[in-house]
Design an enzyme around this catalytic site. Structure first.
Site, mmCIF file in Angstrom:
data_model
loop_
_atom_site.group_PDB
_atom_site.id
_atom_site.type_symbol
_atom_site.label_atom_id
_atom_site.label_comp_id
_atom_site.label_asym_id
_atom_site.label_seq_id
_atom_site.Cartn_x
_atom_site.Cartn_y
_atom_site.Cartn_z
ATOM 1 C CG ASP A 1 9.956 20.309 -48.111
ATOM 2 O OD1 ASP A 1 8.045 20.493 -47.999
ATOM 3 O OD2 ASP A 1 9.965 20.547 -47.441
ATOM 4 N NE ARG A 2 15.158 23.764 -49.466
ATOM 5 C CZ ARG A 2 16.026 24.084 -48.394
ATOM 6 N NH1 ARG A 2 14.571 25.399 -48.459
ATOM 7 N NH2 ARG A 2 16.447 24.276 -48.557
ATOM 8 C CG MET B 1 7.298 24.417 -38.905
ATOM 9 S SD MET B 1 5.042 24.585 -38.285
ATOM 10 C CE MET B 1 4.576 26.013 -38.098
ATOM 11 N NE ARG B 2 10.957 25.053 -47.125
ATOM 12 C CZ ARG B 2 12.142 24.529 -47.062
ATOM 13 N NH1 ARG B 2 12.099 23.185 -47.348
ATOM 14 N NH2 ARG B 2 13.127 24.417 -46.660
ATOM 15 C CB ALA B 3 3.248 22.136 -46.072
#
Length: 725
Positions: free
Chosen positions: A181-182, A262-264
């Site tokens: 995800d990073r 919410m990173r996407a």
């Protein structure tokens, strides 16, 4: 390679996008493409003499080389720092001189790779093979934009904001979800199947080998134009407007594809803005949002390790159309004309092709690959007949004595059946290898590791990586008067230093030996068996194990998957596994013995765990001797101390108990499919009933060496329940 070039260029325009993960098969120039990015990055201004690349206008107030006085900086190229897979923790974060810190109270700090990569690119080749403790350090630095080094009360902090780029071959294992995800963007690359493109690749490679300087000079003008375009896009970036309509499309797309967190959304917004700046526009359009989704979402849609990344483009188009606003500007048929066309394209190539353009990605590609949401280990197949269907025949009898066994097919003796679909995976009990190992860090068995709880101290072998402060003080204290100590400081010498010994968890080699014979296909058991093996593979993925797969059926055994870190490859092979034929159990155990013998030579520190999935039956040309041969093969494993677990797949009201006998020969443990579940209470209920009637024989375990942690907890409860009964 269009998507790869575009993703790298977008990160050069806007480092806030968050980096790139490049997935692809071997030999596709992933590393070459990433290393080429360094030559295109604009120069950075740094404080003269600062080892941590502080910016002259805004130096880090906590910089170990600071404080910095106001002065003009010096320009230098942006760095491309490579992190080797086998790097140590000290090489990554830096090292403190513990001896000077204890004796003199001086923070003598040697910067690591995170300091070198500040305001540059940190490149990790084969990032999926990186050790877990290094992954944890990368995650911390990427989340906080700083690196912290803490050693026995001595602390150093420095800024570490970098562009993270990784390459990997999925066949060698997948990434942890937290690290996956990073990465802001991900791309899939594969070698072209077009002969003309492959010819051009070979032609350029040979030209470079013949004269690297001439080859570089030939493309210098193209690279200069591309570097200028990156600089212009960076200047345009602050003026790009992200309208409400584009924001609604971004949020709706992330919600429609059910991505976690919410990173996407944030990465998609930054990518869409960078795409607009790269095209020379100051407004974000629907095509920018679409391309951002194709780059930012596929790797965030994985629900388990066996899912391949992918995106349903029809669903994406439907979502964008549904949530598109009226404030979108009219589409420009050619929003990004080529500012500097190639004046001298290579002969025999098309300048507009994937290798002909100066930068690639001038026109954003429309994505790649079909939707891959289906599990890689569960291919679509016809559903098996229900319970009311015709009963499957049990295993065929052996041929008469003296008659050769039929040949010509892998499943001689019975018709081969199509691969049956695996059942739903479940959470399994923890199977571990007894004793204390020294293998690679993981999460399965007890081991001496660099990270974990401190259990003692020893003299350091080589560089000191973990100081045991109390032991060091005890070693130095008796010699203070002889060393002439006169002040409050402790006089410490290198011979006094003690390394802390720690106990943690290791990853093991889990070798599955799966019975795929006709007896396993009877009564539709193979679906449940595959579901159980799939569950154990998922457990192996979470515990950082290597896995291998040996299957036996028909006239022999084969290594379906050599030991690897890629559990999804094992799941795919399991899904394709057909059934039918005889049960050469001895051949399967002997083939597993050969695999483990080779792996002990290759990686002697990684301890094996043998998992045999069978009902214990054995047939073959030897007739009644098949069980005796299987017992002899099992005792070979026991003689070498291999930890073993037998998953008993026998079902029905009448059971022969052959799997339990096999477990005793292996010196291991036998568990049924029901007992393999972490939440199973079947064994507990059976033992309570046995205690009440006085006819029980206790839990079905072998004499052996492999242990089930969850079983140990349940055993105490069983004893109490038997007493109560």
């Amino acid at each position: 390679m269009d998507d790869l070039r575009l993703a790298l260029l977008l990160n050069a325009v806007s480092p806030a996008v968050g980096g790139v993960l490049v997935r692809g098969e071997k030999g596709t120039a992933k590393s070459t493409a990433v290393r080429a990015l360094a030559a295109l990055m604009p120069d950075v201004d740094v404080v003269a003499g600062c080892r941590f690349s502080c910016a002259p206008g805004a130096p880090d107030p906590e910089c170990p080389d600071g404080p910095h006085e106001a002065a003009p900086g010096t320009a230098r190229p942006a760095r491309m720092v490579e992190l080797p897979v086998g790097a140590s923790e000290d090489r990554l974060v830096g090292a403190l001189d513990i001896e000077r810190a204890l004796a003199d109270g001086v923070k003598s700090f040697e910067p690591g790779l995170l300091a070198d990569a500040h305001r540059g690119v940190l490149y990790v080749d084969e990032v999926n093979l990186l050790h877990d403790h290094l992954v944890d350090l990368l995650l911390d630095a990427a989340a906080m934009g700083a690196s912290y080094v803490e050693r026995e009360g001595v602390s150093v902090r420095h800024a570490a904001r970098f562009l993270l780029v990784g390459t990997m071959n999925p066949e060698e294992g997948e990434l942890r979800p937290q690290l996956l995800d990073r990465f802001g963007l991900t791309v899939e690359v594969a070698a072209s199947r077009e002969p003309e493109q492959r010819v051009e690749v070979v032609r350029r490679r040979l030209a470079y080998d013949d004269d690297p300087s001439a080859f570089a000079a030939r493309w210098a003008a193209e690279e200069a134009a591309l570097r200028a375009r990156i600089t212009a896009a960076r200047a345009t970036l602050p003026r790009v407007e992200l309208g409400d309509a584009a924001l609604r499309q971004i949020a709706a797309t992330c919600a429609a594809f059910e991505v976690d967190g919410m990173r996407a959304d944030i990465v998609m917004a930054r990518t869409a803005v960078a795409l607009a700046a790269w095209a020379g526009r100051t407004d974000v359009r629907e095509e920018d949002v679409r391309q951002a989704a194709l780059l930012a979402l596929p790797h965030r849609r994985r629900r388990n390790p066996f899912d391949a990344p992918g995106l349903d483009e029809d669903k994406l188009d439907e979502t964008l159309e549904r949530f598109g606003g009226d404030d979108r500007p009219d589409a420009d048929p050619d929003p990004d004309p080529d500012p500097d066309p190639d004046p001298d394209p290579d002969p025999g190539t098309d300048p507009s092709g994937p290798d002909g353009g100066p930068g690639g990605g001038d026109v954003p590609p429309q994505g790649q690959g079909p939707d891959s949401a289906a599990s890689a280990g569960q291919p679509e197949q016809s559903e098996p007949s229900g319970p009311s269907g015709p009963a499957e025949p049990t295993e065929p009898s052996a041929p008469p004595a003296g008659q050769p066994e039929p040949s010509g097919t892998p499943a001689a003796g019975a018709a081969e059946q199509a691969a049956e679909r695996a059942g739903e995976p479940f959470r399994t009990r923890t199977l571990s290898v007894p004793g204390l190992g020294e293998g690679a860090a993981g999460r399965r068995s007890r081991a001496r590791t660099e990270h974990g709880r401190t259990t003692g101290a020893r003299r350091p072998r080589g560089a000191l990586t973990g100081l045991h402060l109390a032991a060091t003080v005890r070693a130095a204290a008796p010699h203070q008067r002889a060393r002439g100590r006169s002040g409050p400081g402790l006089v410490v010498r290198r011979d006094d230093l003690r390394q802390a010994t720690r106990e943690g968890r290791e990853g093991n080699l889990v070798l599955f030996v799966v019975d795929a014979s006709g007896s396993m296909a009877a009564r539709r058991r193979m679906g449940s068996v595959k579901g159980a093996v799939l569950s154990l593979l998922l457990d192996a993925y979470q515990r950082r194990d290597k896995v291998g797969l040996v299957t036996f059926r028909g006239t022999g055994a084969e290594v379906a998957l050599p030991p690897t870190s890629s559990v999804d490859a094992a799941a795919a092979r399991l899904g394709e596994l057909p059934t039918g034929g005889r049960t050469p159990l001895a051949a399967g155990l002997l083939r597993a013995h050969d695999v483990l013998r080779v792996e002990r030579l290759r990686d002697p520190s990684r301890r094996p765990l043998l998992v045999v999935v069978t009902d214990g039956r054995a047939t073959g040309a030897g007739g009644g001797d098949a069980l005796a041969l299987a017992g002899r093969a099992a005792r070979l494993h026991a003689a070498e101390g291999t930890a073993a677990v037998v998953v008993d797949c026998e079902t029905g009201p009448v059971r022969l108990g052959l799997a339990g006998s096999l477990a005793r020969d292996l010196g291991g443990t036998a568990v049924t499919l029901d007992e393999l579940r972490a939440d199973s209470i079947a064994g507990l209920v059976r033992d309570v009933r046995a205690a009440g009637t006085g006819t029980g024989t206790g839990p079905r375990t072998g004499t052996g060496t492999a242990t089930a942690t969850a079983t140990a907890t349940a055993t105490g409860s069983r004893v109490r329940d038997r007493r109560a009964a």
